[in-house]
Design a protein around this motif. Structure first.
Motif, PDB file in Angstrom:
ATOM      1  N   ASP A   1       0.634  -1.322  -0.127  1.00  0.00           N
ATOM      2  CA  ASP A   1      -0.038  -0.096  -0.092  1.00  0.00           C
ATOM      3  C   ASP A   1       0.772   1.088   0.074  1.00  0.00           C
ATOM      4  OD1 ASP A   1       0.890  -0.537   2.738  1.00  0.00           O
ATOM      5  OD2 ASP A   1      -0.543   0.951   3.645  1.00  0.00           O
ATOM      6  N   THR A   2       2.156   1.269   0.082  1.00  0.00           N
ATOM      7  CA  THR A   2       2.913   2.405   0.158  1.00  0.00           C
ATOM      8  C   THR A   2       4.070   2.447  -1.092  1.00  0.00           C
ATOM      9  OG1 THR A   2       4.497   1.381   1.928  1.00  0.00           O
ATOM     10  CG2 THR A   2       2.760   2.679   2.857  1.00  0.00           C
ATOM     11  N   VAL A   3       3.948   1.286  -1.912  1.00  0.00           N
ATOM     12  CA  VAL A   3       5.023   1.360  -2.746  1.00  0.00           C
ATOM     13  C   VAL A   3       4.869   2.360  -3.897  1.00  0.00           C
ATOM     14  CG1 VAL A   3       5.750  -0.116  -4.632  1.00  0.00           C
ATOM     15  CG2 VAL A   3       5.638  -0.987  -2.301  1.00  0.00           C
ATOM     16  N   THR A   4       3.493   2.563  -4.319  1.00  0.00           N
ATOM     17  CA  THR A   4       3.310   3.483  -5.432  1.00  0.00           C
ATOM     18  C   THR A   4       2.828   4.902  -4.942  1.00  0.00           C
ATOM     19  OG1 THR A   4       0.856   2.820  -5.751  1.00  0.00           O
ATOM     20  CG2 THR A   4       2.591   1.648  -7.004  1.00  0.00           C
ATOM     21  N   LEU A   5       3.248   5.825  -5.747  1.00  0.00           N
ATOM     22  CA  LEU A   5       2.529   7.279  -5.353  1.00  0.00           C
ATOM     23  C   LEU A   5       1.101   7.235  -5.160  1.00  0.00           C
ATOM     24  CD1 LEU A   5       5.460   8.267  -6.079  1.00  0.00           C
ATOM     25  CD2 LEU A   5       4.574  10.192  -7.397  1.00  0.00           C
ATOM     26  N   ALA A   6       0.544   6.773  -6.137  1.00  0.00           N
ATOM     27  CA  ALA A   6      -1.114   6.765  -6.025  1.00  0.00           C
ATOM     28  C   ALA A   6      -1.564   6.079  -4.755  1.00  0.00           C
ATOM     29  CB  ALA A   6      -1.607   5.589  -7.072  1.00  0.00           C
ATOM     30  N   ALA A   7      -0.957   4.847  -4.161  1.00  0.00           N
ATOM     31  CA  ALA A   7      -1.254   4.112  -2.771  1.00  0.00           C
ATOM     32  C   ALA A   7      -0.731   4.965  -1.954  1.00  0.00           C
ATOM     33  CB  ALA A   7      -0.615   2.792  -2.685  1.00  0.00           C
ATOM     34  N   GLY A   8       0.401   5.685  -1.708  1.00  0.00           N
ATOM     35  CA  GLY A   8       1.112   6.409  -0.771  1.00  0.00           C
ATOM     36  C   GLY A   8       0.118   7.533  -0.529  1.00  0.00           C
ATOM     37  N   ALA A   9      -0.359   8.225  -1.272  1.00  0.00           N
ATOM     38  CA  ALA A   9      -1.244   9.074  -1.139  1.00  0.00           C
ATOM     39  C   ALA A   9      -2.361   9.035   0.050  1.00  0.00           C
ATOM     40  CB  ALA A   9      -2.031   9.798  -2.438  1.00  0.00           C
ATOM     41  N   SER A  10      -2.978   7.748  -0.192  1.00  0.00           N
ATOM     42  CA  SER A  10      -3.874   7.459   0.784  1.00  0.00           C
ATOM     43  C   SER A  10      -3.422   7.039   2.044  1.00  0.00           C
ATOM     44  CB  SER A  10      -4.839   6.272   0.127  1.00  0.00           C
ATOM     45  OG  SER A  10      -3.983   5.056   0.142  1.00  0.00           O
ATOM     46  N   ALA A  11      -2.018   6.806   2.306  1.00  0.00           N
ATOM     47  CA  ALA A  11      -1.647   6.573   3.668  1.00  0.00           C
ATOM     48  C   ALA A  11      -0.888   7.784   4.238  1.00  0.00           C
ATOM     49  CB  ALA A  11      -0.610   5.271   3.444  1.00  0.00           C
ATOM     50  N   ALA A  12      -1.227   8.947   3.773  1.00  0.00           N
ATOM     51  CA  ALA A  12      -0.280   9.956   4.153  1.00  0.00           C
ATOM     52  C   ALA A  12       0.054  10.392   5.331  1.00  0.00           C
ATOM     53  CB  ALA A  12      -0.917  11.530   3.778  1.00  0.00           C
ATOM     54  N   ASP A  13      -0.610   9.888   6.678  1.00  0.00           N
ATOM     55  CA  ASP A  13      -0.095  10.088   7.991  1.00  0.00           C
ATOM     56  C   ASP A  13       0.415   8.999   8.818  1.00  0.00           C
ATOM     57  OD1 ASP A  13      -0.727  12.780   7.393  1.00  0.00           O
ATOM     58  OD2 ASP A  13      -2.768  12.280   7.914  1.00  0.00           O
ATOM     59  N   SER A  14       0.409   7.758   7.931  1.00  0.00           N
ATOM     60  CA  SER A  14       1.048   6.429   8.910  1.00  0.00           C
ATOM     61  C   SER A  14       2.389   6.571   8.979  1.00  0.00           C
ATOM     62  CB  SER A  14       0.663   5.209   7.757  1.00  0.00           C
ATOM     63  OG  SER A  14       1.071   5.249   6.832  1.00  0.00           O
ATOM     64  N   ALA A  15       2.926   6.214   9.746  1.00  0.00           N
ATOM     65  CA  ALA A  15       4.599   6.247  10.096  1.00  0.00           C
ATOM     66  C   ALA A  15       5.359   5.396   9.382  1.00  0.00           C
ATOM     67  CB  ALA A  15       4.611   5.756  11.641  1.00  0.00           C
ATOM     68  N   GLN A  16       6.564   5.931   9.059  1.00  0.00           N
ATOM     69  CA  GLN A  16       7.317   5.246   8.233  1.00  0.00           C
ATOM     70  C   GLN A  16       8.746   4.900   8.910  1.00  0.00           C
ATOM     71  OE1 GLN A  16       7.276   8.128   4.597  1.00  0.00           O
ATOM     72  NE2 GLN A  16       7.105   6.488   3.524  1.00  0.00           N
ATOM     73  N   PRO A  17       9.294   3.602   8.490  1.00  0.00           N
ATOM     74  CA  PRO A  17      10.432   3.131   9.429  1.00  0.00           C
ATOM     75  C   PRO A  17      11.744   3.901   8.910  1.00  0.00           C
ATOM     76  CG  PRO A  17       9.893   1.830   7.599  1.00  0.00           C
ATOM     77  CD  PRO A  17       8.666   2.975   7.485  1.00  0.00           C
ATOM     78  N   TYR A  18      11.734   5.213   9.061  1.00  0.00           N
ATOM     79  CA  TYR A  18      13.136   6.021   8.448  1.00  0.00           C
ATOM     80  C   TYR A  18      14.182   5.441   9.223  1.00  0.00           C
ATOM     81  CZ  TYR A  18      11.839   9.157  12.195  1.00  0.00           C
ATOM     82  OH  TYR A  18      11.441  10.013  13.085  1.00  0.00           O
ATOM     83  N   ALA A  19      13.956   5.553  10.606  1.00  0.00           N
ATOM     84  CA  ALA A  19      14.992   5.203  11.530  1.00  0.00           C
ATOM     85  C   ALA A  19      15.729   3.955  11.322  1.00  0.00           C
ATOM     86  CB  ALA A  19      14.630   5.410  13.155  1.00  0.00           C
ATOM     87  N   GLU A  20      15.040   2.982  11.029  1.00  0.00           N
ATOM     88  CA  GLU A  20      15.427   1.671  10.836  1.00  0.00           C
ATOM     89  C   GLU A  20      16.418   1.444   9.560  1.00  0.00           C
ATOM     90  OE1 GLU A  20      12.410   2.192  11.793  1.00  0.00           O
ATOM     91  OE2 GLU A  20      11.898   0.631  13.148  1.00  0.00           O
ATOM     92  N   LEU A  21      16.136   2.518   8.699  1.00  0.00           N
ATOM     93  CA  LEU A  21      16.772   2.638   7.446  1.00  0.00           C
ATOM     94  C   LEU A  21      18.005   3.475   7.592  1.00  0.00           C
ATOM     95  CD1 LEU A  21      13.871   3.128   4.871  1.00  0.00           C
ATOM     96  CD2 LEU A  21      15.383   1.162   5.093  1.00  0.00           C
TER      97      LEU A  21
END
Lengths: 281, 774
Positions: free
Chosen positions: B9-29
């Motif tokens: 659900d977060t791979v494409t731009l289209a899908a990402g738009a609908s998940a705008a506020d969910s957390a992303q694992p930036y620290a793990e990266l």
């Protein structure tokens, strides 16, 4: 006695005067090369004039497989010996008008299966195998030796060094036979130094084959001053029955100039084939 | 890379738009909160999972140089303008004009962490990576060198790491047909959990064939050449290279190490050289750290263009790979070429002839965006420069290490010194057999030094020497040096000492030094002590290069070399390139002619801080390193180069670790002839033999040339003392001791085989065993 006096005394001892007299004025580093040059078999001197004639005529092919590494070095050696090198491509079954072929060192097709096992099935090898049967001189160096064994142009096989590691060193060799087209310029029993550089250079064959090679004078080179890889009976190179096909693990093409090798004692291999081609022509 | 970063659900731009506020694992990266915020600001939206992974790798320390950039700028800013630099810092490697229409490119790079996790593959791919950097400039790679540092020689883990690293360097370089012409091997406890594997490659090209990495020309095709893309090396730069090892991290990080295939690299090399020769490519970039992400963003950013890539066209080893895996894979032996539509058929034909896979994966656009689609859906839409050039830059806090005053005050002058001849003799034998000074034959015999037929000098020579032209004898010399103990005691001086030694080594062979490269191996940049060491070392190196007239042409920074909280000794490794008009004039190190005079050039002072003597005999590290005198180094180089050019010298050897004693031993053993030595009367024999004062060398000179040579030194006001003569089969130091060469050789040669196995078989010829039938 102070230091300088002591040194002067040592320096002026007669023996050094004679030795340092070798030095050419202004080129001291060359005198060592001169020294090395004098050790090199004098027999070459007799064939050199003939080479001038052979230069224009003798065409020696050098095969490039994907993964060949010493192909350009073999071409240089042929050129320095007076011949005309001709590049041959692995995918091409036509040898053109070459009068001899060199299979150079390297890792043909990556050698991920067994050294030389894939190269043996290349189009060019079909042509080489046919031509060798007709007497075409063929030399296999290192990976080329492995290809010759895989092609059954020569008996036996090359396996992993006894020490398991790749070995690169200046290796002493005895020329056991000068009755091949690739060693005729050497004196039998001559000691030469040629680089060895291989990880799978241990020559093996069954006892009967080894005995036959020995009896028929087909052991062409033996390791001297230490067996570097566990080769049976110290074998470094062998020939077919006719003495036209020779394979060896050490690299004579890396001993063709004092500047870039341990000497130029490998040049005789290329001089040999050119002079035999000349004799035939 | 945790599995939940790959949720669909977060791979494409289209899908990402609908998940705008969910957390992303930036620290793990490996990204910081402020870096993540900046990414959102650049894009004006939530990044897709793929974009986030791309920013994580491109903004990693390894790719972005975010901690080192502010310090590295001075290399270019203060570089001496000697007119030889055709391409300076910032490209894949610097390019230097060597005359006769030829250009040389060279660079040294680290592969430290992968080599610790997986010694063979880590070292092998380290060689592969630097070779592709050189190829990318348009050059034919012609030689490699390796600068290796390990923990204590007798430590069990060194027995695991060293043989694998050596086999990996050899296995890859040998199979690629590149002579290995020199390098270093050093042991120190500070590298126990973090070996240093630095590989150098040098290449040659016609000066008018330099290739660029810029993707230009709207409508040009973007072609991926070489190996298929697999799951190896994912996150190598961020997970592995930009973090320290924890106690348990080693096996878990194994998937982050790439696997090398030198055969593919060989055919890719030949294929690319044919493409360059026929003028078929507009731009070229290798795929190294951060893989396709780095190559696509850097080429697009350099071309100030845009690029559209259809990611599903990338040939894969595993069909199930996700877009972000394809983009961050560090699979080896891949190149990215930009070619005109007209040239594309020829490019594909050349590739086919060499058996190299070539696939058009995209094209150059004028949008200023890197747009990547996955089966028709947009998964990435970013400005390429934001990844390649506009990463974070930190001016990190620095602090002089608190223990440095005490360390420098702990002078080796108080250590027990040998006084009698017997004690001096015993000390010398201890030193020549110590792991840091003993023969490197066990290592170097595993490397092909002959292939290509142009190696004039290789190990154990002071510098590797290559012939470039068979017609004129034009050639080059290369040396790499570093000394972590000196740099630990004084990083500013330590960096200059590394530079000075490499410079001196090149000049010792008779070549004129003209340029430098560097690999800066340090601990964590987040540690102010380390950052101070780094700032001092870069300042020292930049000023040193200016003084010696050798501009830095490029290099590499390796941070996070620590185990837990203990940083390695700061280890700047410097490579220096020199030029010969005629390589036939080279000076070998071996005494070759009986009766020649041995001269000592330079001043010897009682300098033992950080010395090999203090370390090998007393386990002592303290005081200050030897004084740096760059003016003297320049003078010495002039003497050595002129002596070689005018044919006055038959052998020369630089004095460094282990001092005069070590140099004499090496020159005697290499030539197989002994020497009678009279030490200068005004020096304590111990100081004369073992001090590590800089700007010194020994030469052996024919007596017919002695006067001319000493007069040349006098004209330059350079100290030159007659200390002996080449003779006999012993090293005979008058009024002190003598040692037969065979005893010296046994001590010198025995150490590494004893430690790492007598694997290099040397069964005497003719013994019953070797003649046994199968």
């Amino acid at each position: 006695m102070d230091a300088n006096q002591w040194l002067d005394e040592v320096l002026w001892q007669g023996e050094f005067v004679e030795l340092t007299a070798w030095a050419e004025p202004g080129r001291p580093s060359d005198c060592r090369r001169l020294d090395a040059g004098r050790r090199v078999f004098d027999s070459l001197a007799s064939v050199r004039p003939a080479l001038e004639v052979a230069r224009m005529s003798a065409r020696v092919g050098v095969v490039t497989f994907p993964g060949s590494l010493d192909d350009r070095d073999a071409q240089r050696a042929i050129r320095l010996a007076g011949g005309t090198p001709v590049a041959l491509w692995h995918g091409d079954a036509d040898l053109g008008d070459v009068q001899a072929v060199v299979l150079p060192g390297g890792f043909s097709y990556g050698d991920y299966l067994r050294c030389g096992a894939i190269a043996r099935f290349s189009p060019v090898m079909g042509a080489v195998i046919d031509a060798a049967a007709g007497g075409l001189p063929v030399l296999g160096i290192c990976n080329g030796f492995q290809v010759l064994c895989e092609s059954h142009l020569l008996p036996g096989a090359l396996v992993r060094n006894a020490g398991l590691h790749f070995v690169c060193r200046d290796q002493g060799l005895v020329v056991e036979s000068s009755r091949t087209v690739w060693t005729s310029a050497y004196d039998e029993g001559a000691r030469i130094v040629v680089p060895l550089k291989s990880g799978e250079g241990r020559y093996v064959a069954d006892a009967r084959t080894l005995d036959a090679l020995q009896a028929e004078g087909r052991v062409v080179f033996r390791y001297a001053e230490g067996n570097p890889n566990g080769s049976l009976r110290d074998i470094a190179g062998i020939a077919n029955e006719a003495g036209t096909v020779v394979g060896l693990m050490p690299h004579p093409e890396h001993a063709v100039e004092d500047l870039t090798g341990p000497g130029d004692e490998g040049l005789g291999v290329f001089v040999s084939v050119l002079s035999s081609l000349l004799a035939v022509a | 890379m945790t599995p939940d970063t790959v949720t669909p659900d977060t791979v494409t731009l289209a899908a990402g738009a609908s998940a705008a506020d969910s957390a992303q694992p930036y620290a793990e990266l490996g990204l910081r909160a402020d870096e993540y915020a900046r990414i959102r600001e650049i894009l004006g939206r939530r990044p897709t999972a793929t974009e986030l992974a791309m920013y994580a790798v491109m903004w990693s320390e390894h790719c972005s140089y975010k901690s080192s950039k502010v310090h590295l700028r001075q290399f270019a800013a203060t570089a001496p303008d000697t007119g030889v630099l055709l391409v300076g810092m910032g490209e894949n490697a610097g390019v230097v004009d060597v005359g006769e229409g030829l250009a040389v490119t060279f660079k040294v790079e680290s592969h430290n962490h992968p080599s610790y996790v997986e010694p063979y593959q880590g070292a092998a791919t380290g060689v592969g990576g630097i070779v592709r950097d050189i190829l990318t400039m348009g050059a034919r790679p012609v030689a490699v060198m390796d600068s290796l540092r390990f923990g204590p020689a007798d430590a069990p883990d060194t027995a695991r790491v060293l043989p694998g690293v050596v086999a990996g360097v050899g296995g890859y370089g040998n199979c690629l047909g590149l002579p290995n012409i020199g390098g270093e091997v050093a042991f120190d406890p500070s590298y126990a959990g973090n070996p240093l594997v630095n590989a150098l490659c040098v290449g040659v090209m016609p000066a008018n064939r330099i290739q660029r990495s810029a993707a230009t020309g709207v409508g040009n095709a973007v072609v991926l050449l070489g190996a298929k893309t697999g799951r190896d090396g994912i996150g190598g730069v961020s997970v592995l290279a930009s973090a320290t090892f924890d106690a348990a991290g080693q096996p878990a990080k194994r998937p982050s190490v790439q696997v090398g295939d030198p055969f593919t690299e060989k055919i890719v090399t030949e294929c690319c050289l044919e493409l360059f020769g026929r003028g078929l490519v507009v731009g070229i970039q290798d795929l190294g750290g951060a893989g396709l992400t780095c190559a696509s963003t850097e080429t697009a950013a350099a071309g100030r263009s845009g690029m559209r890539v259809a990611l599903e066209t990338v040939p894969l080893r595993e069909a199930s790979m996700e877009p972000l895996e394809v983009l961050t894979s560090e699979s080896q032996e891949r190149m990215l070429a930009v070619v005109t539509p007209a040239a594309l058929p020829d490019v594909l034909a050349v590739s086919r002839r060499w058996g190299v896979l070539a696939t058009k994966i995209g094209e150059v656009t004028d949008t200023g965006r890197l747009e990547i689609t996955w089966h028709g859906e947009l998964v990435v839409d970013v400005p390429p420069a934001s990844l390649a050039d506009d990463g974070p830059v930190y001016s990190r806090p620095t602090a002089r290490p608190a223990d440095l005053y005490a360390l420098q005050a702990d002078d080796p002058a108080d250590l027990a010194r040998p006084t009698t001849g017997a004690e001096l003799r015993a000390n010398l034998l201890r030193l020549v057999s110590s792991p840091n000074l003993c023969s490197r034959r066990w290592v170097t015999e595993q490397y092909d030094r002959y292939v290509q037929g142009n190696t004039v000098l290789a190990m154990p020579a002071d510098a590797g020497v290559l012939r470039l032209s068979e017609e004129t004898g034009l050639g080059i010399a290369l040396a790499t040096d570093g000394n972590g103990r000196y740099a630990r005691l004084d990083p500013y001086a330590g960096a200059q000492l590394a530079l000075a030694e490499a410079y001196r080594n090149v000049a010792t062979t008779g070549a004129r030094p003209i340029a430098a490269t560097n690999c800066l191996n340090f601990g964590s940049p987040e540690d102010p002590d380390v950052m101070w060491q780094f700032a001092e070392a870069t300042r020292g190196l930049a000023e040193g290069c200016r003084a010696l007239g050798t501009p830095i042409t490029g290099g590499n920074v390796s941070f996070y070399n620590s185990t837990g909280v203990t940083a390695i000794n700061p280890t700047p490794v410097v490579g220096v390139l020199g030029v010969f008009d005629d390589v036939a004039r080279r000076n070998p190190l071996d005494f070759g002619l009986v009766g020649e005079v041995i001269l000592l050039l330079g001043e010897t002072r009682p300098e033992f801080g950080g010395s090999e003597w203090a370390w090998a005999l007393h386990g002592h590290l303290g005081g200050c390193p030897p004084a740096v005198d760059l003016y003297a180094e320049r003078m010495l180089a002039e003497v050595l180069v002129a002596g070689s050019r005018d044919g006055m010298i038959s052998a020369a050897h630089d004095l460094s670790d282990g001092g005069l004693a070590q140099a004499l031993v090496e020159s005697c053993l290499a030539g197989g002839i002994g020497a009678r030595i009279v030490l200068p009367a005004d020096l304590d024999p111990f100081v004369a033999l073992f001090a590590e004062s800089t700007a010194r060398a020994i030469v052996s000179v024919p007596r017919s040339e002695e006067l001319r040579f000493t007069e040349m030194c006098a004209a330059r006001d350079y100290s030159c003392a007659r200390i002996g003569v080449v003779v006999g089969d012993t090293l005979d130091v008058q009024d002190a001791f003598d040692i037969r060469l065979d005893e010296l050789r046994a001590a010198f040669e025995g150490t590494l085989p004893r430690l790492f196995g007598g694997v290099v078989s040397s069964t005497p010829a003719g013994t019953p065993d070797s003649r046994a039938s199968a």
